[in-house]
Design a protein around this motif. Structure first.
Motif, mmCIF file in Angstrom:
data_model
loop_
_atom_site.group_PDB
_atom_site.id
_atom_site.type_symbol
_atom_site.label_atom_id
_atom_site.label_comp_id
_atom_site.label_asym_id
_atom_site.label_seq_id
_atom_site.Cartn_x
_atom_site.Cartn_y
_atom_site.Cartn_z
ATOM 1 N N UNK A 186 40.605 34.065 34.595
ATOM 2 C CA UNK A 186 40.205 34.219 36.007
ATOM 3 C C UNK A 186 39.633 35.616 36.226
ATOM 4 N N UNK A 187 38.403 35.654 36.671
ATOM 5 C CA UNK A 187 37.694 36.924 36.906
ATOM 6 C C UNK A 187 37.436 37.075 38.402
ATOM 7 N N UNK A 188 37.704 38.251 38.940
ATOM 8 C CA UNK A 188 37.383 38.479 40.350
ATOM 9 C C UNK A 188 36.249 39.487 40.431
ATOM 10 N N UNK A 189 35.207 39.171 41.223
ATOM 11 C CA UNK A 189 34.075 40.085 41.353
ATOM 12 C C UNK A 189 33.505 40.068 42.763
ATOM 13 N N UNK A 190 32.969 41.229 43.220
ATOM 14 C CA UNK A 190 32.306 41.279 44.528
ATOM 15 C C UNK A 190 30.811 41.008 44.362
ATOM 16 N N UNK A 191 30.345 41.007 43.124
ATOM 17 C CA UNK A 191 28.903 40.824 42.874
ATOM 18 C C UNK A 191 28.677 39.709 41.860
ATOM 19 N N UNK A 192 28.892 38.452 42.265
ATOM 20 C CA UNK A 192 28.818 37.349 41.292
ATOM 21 C C UNK A 192 27.469 37.200 40.603
ATOM 22 N N UNK A 193 26.384 37.663 41.240
ATOM 23 C CA UNK A 193 25.072 37.492 40.598
ATOM 24 C C UNK A 193 25.004 38.275 39.279
ATOM 25 N N UNK A 194 25.829 39.328 39.167
ATOM 26 C CA UNK A 194 25.760 40.159 37.963
ATOM 27 C C UNK A 194 26.315 39.457 36.734
ATOM 28 N N UNK A 195 26.991 38.312 36.912
ATOM 29 C CA UNK A 195 27.540 37.644 35.726
ATOM 30 C C UNK A 195 26.426 37.254 34.754
ATOM 31 N N UNK A 196 25.238 37.147 35.285
ATOM 32 C CA UNK A 196 24.105 36.815 34.436
ATOM 33 C C UNK A 196 23.816 37.918 33.422
#
Lengths: 485, 386
Positions: free
Chosen positions: A211-221
């Motif tokens: 489980x990963x928490x992020x405020x900037x999901x677009x950066x997962x790319x």
């Protein structure tokens, strides 16, 4: 003298002229020298209350010391203010001609900026006179004058040849509006209402999920690893295995690093070395790949897949929808966080890895700290020392390049034939190594602060030895005024 | 700059780094276009003059982080500049007969020694504060000296001499006035250069150059007269108490009062007795008696405390004490009613949070002012209630 109320206007004009014409502002031989180099205001500037305060107390000290028999010099100047000035002129040109700077050659656009400077720049100098500033105007220098440029080139080449100036791929504060890197000091942090998006990354050949928490999901790319704490028994058995990035199905290593806080959050960190300062360091430590997912204007590049060419804001919205659909997004939590904005453009800063020029400040900052610790330089009030120390002890190296035209152009030449790179104080025509004429000067300019840092020396003639001898004052400006360190 | 300086020249470029205050509006907010709260220096210079503006900025600069710039303050300091101008206009006709001679210490009388010594003390103070970047202290020091000691007291005390028949005394007094004024403009020049250079034109000797390059005043041991300072400051305090008592009892300016002073020791008694005529000049009294504190206090009187002195104003038929007490009580009641209204607002969180900031500021100011008024009315009442 029969006038009942004091009439300031005529008196002020009369005396300023008498003082200036009578050479009363010039340094007069005295027991000791006393010099204040006026923090050069921006050429774009109009006098505001802050300037007025600065001038008042500097001029009060100068007049006091002059009357106490010191050889005093109040040294005036003006700063070219790279980003600010170029911005003003770009705006004007767009309003008048509906053209941007790319519609002109570099030379022609620079001519426009110089023209603007001649006509509108320097209004502030008249206003300084109105305040009564007793400057010796013969010493006046503009940060883009030839003398200033000579000082900049000399300093740069000297540092370059010593190996302290280098190019590097580094993560920098990228201002997508100005399309330039800006320094840490130019980033303003503002509180923004955002969200923590909790995402599930699958572990390859397993039923387990991270489980990963992020405020900037677009950066997962741009993710190139998932990180857990090596002592975290929940996850450390997975170190060395592979995780799969949602949406792009990239296979990335699961690494262990003590940077992860086991107590906070999910205990699993996605690592995006191309777009986060801390992740960049982790990437360095573990030799991770750097993936850049953004174009210079802040839209997604080909790594953006279906969301290519969208802005970060829009891409984020769409990507969240998709992650929800795929049941990868399992929960969303409100979160208020500090987001960096460019102090000029007010746009959100995107950390990006790019090739920039850096100055290694390790030795120089240590020396500066020593000057304060040894009390050769004192702060008034004293507690500001602490702010100084927090900046100067273990500072990051200084990113000195800017992707602008208005400024001191970086005096480095690259030979296209033999790839030799060298710095020079003169305008070179041939490669120093192979003599080829196929050489090009670096496109970028230096951070305004590079020339400002040299200012106390530049204004007193450095590096011209003859000029320095002529100036009767030794290089020792007595006091620097600032409203923050 | 420190990095580059030490790198290329191997010396630190500065001895001192002074962090100055950040200018805010009078409510402490950042100046911005959207708030419309900016103060334009050029407009300010046009309206009040550069000197008043400079004095305001300097008087708000020391080791503080912010300077809340209030246009009213600038106006106030502009009045100070005018006061200096007017003080000079008053002295000017007498200067025509003055000489370029240096001050003769042996010829100074008590008041002259007092003002010279006070000036000397201020000069010592402002030199120190300049060197410590405490511009606020420098400005305060000069302001209080010029406004109170020099203008309110010394010039007032000089009037009878300047209009008097004793030519020798007049000549000496003019010398002292000239000397003091010269030192004042020199002291002020770094902060308010324009008016001081202009005044210097009339104060300087023919062989002296412009003020901008004159020598800054320094402390002189031979101009220290501590005893005169101490005595005169007690005198001033005592006269102020007489004035306060008159005000508290609403005595009209033309009405004379009877005063009794009770002092600690005989040297102060002799001093006050020797200087009785000045008490008459300065506070419209009918009679003054000076006694030692061991003696009985008068009945039917009101008392005010000064340094080492109790000041009694004798109540006679001219002053109807009961009427006065009633008057003050009435005013106190009225003021308390006003205060309670404002107090309710200030204690109401809805008001504080929802009203416009400048409205809140106005109400808070009113609250403070009414509080102070109540305080002084209560003091007044207790001083006249027996």
């Amino acid at each position: 003298m029969s006038v009942k109320n004091y009439q300031s206007k005529d008196v002020e004009k009369k005396w300023y002229k008498l003082w200036e014409d009578g050479n009363y502002f010039k340094p007069r031989e005295g027991k000791e020298s006393y010099c204040i180099v006026m923090p050069p205001p921006n050429v774009t500037g109009k006098l505001h209350a802050g300037h007025a305060l600065n001038i008042t107390i500097q001029d009060a000290l100068i007049r006091y010391k002059r009357m106490c028999g010191f050889e005093t010099l109040y040294l005036p100047g003006m700063d070219h203010a790279g980003i600010a000035t170029q911005g003003v002129v770009e705006k004007l040109v767009y309003e008048k001609e509906k053209k941007t700077r790319d519609d002109f050659s570099r030379e022609d656009f620079l001519k426009k900026i110089w023209n603007w400077k001649e006509e509108y720049g320097g209004l502030i100098l008249q206003q300084e006179r109105a305040m009564g500033a007793s400057c010796d105007w013969d010493y006046f220098l503009f940060t883009m004058d030839q003398k200033a440029n000579n000082a900049v080139k000399k300093a740069f080449v000297s540092l370059y040849d010593e190996g302290l100036i280098y190019q590097s791929d580094y993560i920098v504060n990228w201002d997508t509006k100005l399309q330039s890197a800006i320094s840490d000091a130019e980033v303003e942090y503002k509180e923004v209402q955002g969200n923590f998006y909790h995402l599930n990354y699958k572990v390859k050949d397993s039923n387990e999920v991270l489980e990963i928490a992020t405020t900037r999901p677009e950066t997962l790319l741009g993710d190139t690893a998932v990180c857990v704490h090596p002592e975290d028994d929940r996850f450390n058995h997975l170190i060395g295995k592979i995780a799969i990035v949602p949406l792009c199905a990239r296979e990335i290593p699961i690494i262990g690093d003590s940077y992860v806080d086991m107590e906070k959050g999910t205990g699993c960190l996605k690592v995006t070395p191309g777009h986060d300062f801390n992740d960049f360091e982790i990437g360095r430590r573990h030799s991770l790949e750097i993936i850049n997912i953004l174009n210079k204007d802040g839209t997604l590049n080909e790594y953006g897949l279906n969301w290519k060419n969208l802005s970060v804001k829009d891409a984020r919205k769409e990507i969240i929808k998709e992650l929800k659909n795929l049941k990868v997004l399992i929960k969303t939590k409100n979160h208020i966080h500090q987001v960096g904005h460019g102090d000029r453009s007010k746009s959100v800063i995107e950390p990006i890895v790019s090739k920039q020029w850096f100055l290694n400040v390790e030795a120089m900052s240590a020396r500066s700290v020593d000057e304060i610790e040894s009390e050769r330089t004192l702060f008034w009030p004293k507690q500001w020392e602490n702010t100084f120390f927090s900046w100067m002890r273990n500072p990051r190296n200084w990113c000195i390049s800017r992707q602008l035209w208005w400024g001191h152009r970086i005096p480095v030449f690259l030979c296209k034939d033999c790839n030799h790179q060298f710095a020079s104080e003169v305008q070179e025509e041939k490669c120093r190594k192979c003599s080829s004429k196929n050489i090009k000067q670096d496109e970028d300019v230096l951070d305004t602060w590079f020339s400002s840092a040299l200012w106390p020396m530049t204004t007193l003639g450095w590096p011209d030895e003859k000029l320095m001898k002529e100036k009767s004052l030794m290089f020792f400006s007595n006091i620097l005024f600032s409203n923050r360190v | 700059m420190i990095m580059m300086g030490t790198k290329f020249k191997d010396i630190t470029p500065f001895k001192d780094v002074y962090i100055h205050a950040i200018v805010r509006d009078k409510l402490g907010r950042k100046m911005s276009k959207s708030l419309g709260n900016g103060i334009d220096p050029i407009d300010t210079i046009q309206e009040h003059g550069a000197d008043a503006f400079r004095f305001t900025l300097a008087s708000g600069s020391g080791y503080n982080r912010t300077l809340n710039l209030d246009p009213e303050r600038i106006g106030g300091y502009r009045n100070f500049i005018n006061k200096i101008w007017n003080a000079f206009r008053f002295i000017q006709p007498f200067l025509e007969s003055s000489s370029d001679e240096k001050l003769n210490i042996s010829k100074l009388d008590h008041h002259e020694r007092w003002i010279i010594s006070e000036l000397n003390s201020v000069i010592e103070y402002i030199n120190k504060s300049f060197n410590e970047y405490r511009f606020d202290d420098t400005c305060n020091g000069i302001y209080h000296f010029v406004y109170e000691k020099f203008c309110s007291w010394f010039i007032e005390l000089s009037k009878p001499i300047l209009y008097g028949k004793d030519l020798e005394k007049k000549k000496n007094r003019v010398q002292v006035l000239k000397y003091t004024f010269r030192e004042i403009v020199k002291s002020l020049h770094p902060i308010t250069p324009f008016i001081t250079e202009e005044l210097w034109g009339e104060l300087k000797n023919s062989d002296e150059d412009l003020l901008i390059i004159q020598q800054y005043p320094t402390f002189k041991k031979e101009y220290l007269f501590e005893q005169d300072q101490e005595k005169m400051n007690k005198f001033i305090d005592m006269v102020q108490v007489i004035r306060n008592l008159r005000a508290n009892l609403n005595v009209k300016p033309k009405e004379k009062v009877n005063i009794q002073l009770f002092v600690n020791d005989s040297s102060l008694k002799s001093y006050f007795e020797d200087n009785k005529r000045f008490i008459f000049e300065l506070s419209n009294v009918e009679s003054i008696e000076v006694k030692l504190k061991i003696n009985e206090r008068p009945e039917k009187s009101v008392m005010g405390a000064a340094i080492d002195t109790e000041v009694f104003l004798i109540l006679d038929k001219a002053i109807n004490l009961e009427e006065q007490i009633l008057r003050v009580k009435k005013e106190l009641e009225k003021t308390m009613k006003e205060f309670n209204k404002v107090d309710k607002k200030v204690l109401n969180p809805k008001f504080i949070n929802n009203a416009k900031p400048d409205v809140v500021e106005k109400v808070k100011k009113e609250h403070e002012e009414l509080k102070e008024k109540i305080d002084s009315l209560e003091k007044n009442l207790s001083s006249i209630s027996l």
